[in-house]
Scaffold this active site. Sequence first.
Site, PDB file in Angstrom:
ATOM      1  CG  HIS A   3     -28.488  15.687   0.912  1.00 54.71           C
ATOM      2  ND1 HIS A   3     -27.640  16.733   1.116  1.00 54.71           N
ATOM      3  CD2 HIS A   3     -27.719  14.617   0.562  1.00 54.71           C
ATOM      4  CE1 HIS A   3     -26.400  16.335   0.916  1.00 54.71           C
ATOM      5  NE2 HIS A   3     -26.420  15.056   0.571  1.00 54.71           N
ATOM      6  CD  GLU A  31       5.811 -13.525   0.240  1.00 59.16           C
ATOM      7  OE1 GLU A  31       5.844 -13.016  -0.888  1.00 59.16           O
ATOM      8  OE2 GLU A  31       6.831 -13.738   0.920  1.00 59.16           O
ATOM      9  CG  HIS A  32       5.222 -17.895  -0.189  1.00 53.98           C
ATOM     10  ND1 HIS A  32       6.244 -16.977   0.000  1.00 53.98           N
ATOM     11  CD2 HIS A  32       4.764 -17.701  -1.450  1.00 53.98           C
ATOM     12  CE1 HIS A  32       6.407 -16.270  -1.106  1.00 53.98           C
ATOM     13  NE2 HIS A  32       5.515 -16.680  -1.990  1.00 53.98           N
ATOM     14  CG  HIS A  85      13.444 -14.853  -2.400  1.00 54.21           C
ATOM     15  ND1 HIS A  85      13.378 -14.329  -3.664  1.00 54.21           N
ATOM     16  CD2 HIS A  85      12.494 -15.811  -2.357  1.00 54.21           C
ATOM     17  CE1 HIS A  85      12.432 -14.939  -4.357  1.00 54.21           C
ATOM     18  NE2 HIS A  85      11.877 -15.851  -3.580  1.00 54.21           N
ATOM     19  CD  GLN A  98      10.016 -18.137  -0.572  1.00 55.93           C
ATOM     20  OE1 GLN A  98       9.781 -16.957  -0.334  1.00 55.93           O
ATOM     21  NE2 GLN A  98      10.060 -18.600  -1.804  1.00 55.93           N
ATOM     22  CG  ASP A 106       8.067 -18.156  -5.988  1.00 56.92           C
ATOM     23  OD1 ASP A 106       7.179 -17.415  -5.540  1.00 56.92           O
ATOM     24  OD2 ASP A 106       9.135 -18.368  -5.381  1.00 56.92           O
TER      25      ASP A 106
END
Length: 430
Positions: A415, A322-323, A258, A255, A356
């Site tokens: 109504h 996230e992960h 990235h 990670q 992924d």
Amino acid sequence: MNKIYNPTQQEWEEILRRPTQSVSDIEGTVDTIFNEVKTGGDVIVKKYTTEFDGAILDELLVCPEEIAAASKAVSDDLKKAIQLAKSNIEKFHAAQKTTRLEVETQPGVQCWQEKRPIQKVGLYIPGGTAPLFSTILMLAIPAKLAGCNKVILCTPPNQFGEVNPAILYAAQLCGVTQIFKVGGIQAIAGMTFGTESIPKVYKIFGPGNQYVTVAKQLATKYGVAIDMPAGPSELLVVADETANPAFVASDLLSQSEHGVDSQVILVSTSESLIDDVEKEINKQIKKLPRAAIAEKSMANSRLILVENDQQAIDLINEYGPEHFIVCMQNEAFYVKHIQNAGSVFIGNYTPESAGDYASGTNHTLPTNGYAKQYSGVNLDSFMKSMTFQKISENGMKNIGNAIELMAEAEGLQAHKNAVTLRLNSIKKQE
């Protein structure tokens, strides 16, 4: 990486802080480009493509000849790998289809729910230092399964005005309607307003850097939906002495490569495991082609020792990764009690890389703590739920008086009248 031992709960906010700029640091630039694209269209998009990507373009749309050439440039082995991933992703997302839900809430009152596809969707695929062709599979496959009519894709070109061949191959394989050589803020603005070349869409999907994330958030001001605020990637691993230190280090590094603003965190109840993982990181990072990026990312990252499982899970839920990888002897505890995570990976032989690429789950996930309130992309992300109802005369008799009383209590006489007229009509027929 920074080692932190037994932090107090009061320290969590500081040690779990993401290395992201605030919206206020970026939104001025985003606003400027949005306003220019809104009025200037393709000319402005091309201007910023030259400024940011170094490419001078005559046309934004990728032509069929470029797609054909790209397909030839992709190796047969990579094509087979992409097709395997496509098959697994299709299986998992096709299984998410639901049937019409129908309920008779009262005799004569039929209510049901059906799903309809979002007609026009835009996919943003990062290029730059890592052309994420895998993200096309994660977005275009569920879009096509959902039945979206128009699926357009924007991705930044290189300085020669070319798009990575694997991106073009994956896009045509997954049924993308049109592909545009546009990246960054200008791509999001183009899909938000529409230009001479780029169609306006109803919803924008895909990850990106912090500028793309803020641009997507700004798009919502102009009536365009987004999947989620998905910014720089992040990973949290919880591991104890039963974990393989080399595996854990490889996941953290996967990670960190990235981008320099990515963040990885190891939480452990074992000090010796933390030390072993740190040694493995220092050993493995030297062999990475993207070592310079990983090293900068590691400066944002943490090795955190905690006293027990409960303290660990409380800290992890506060972070909302996230992960999330679980390599613990008591893995069932973490699976049961995790509340805030985009996607969870369990056991020593379940690397985040599997999600992924090819296991079948979606890798477009909420970052920056948004896992506390957002889901990752799934089939329903490309659909809308619509409710229907049909009421018979008997049904109106069963619920009509309740509607009248409630409408009158709210002071909404029209109504009430809409129901009273129908009830009177039924009485006359009886």
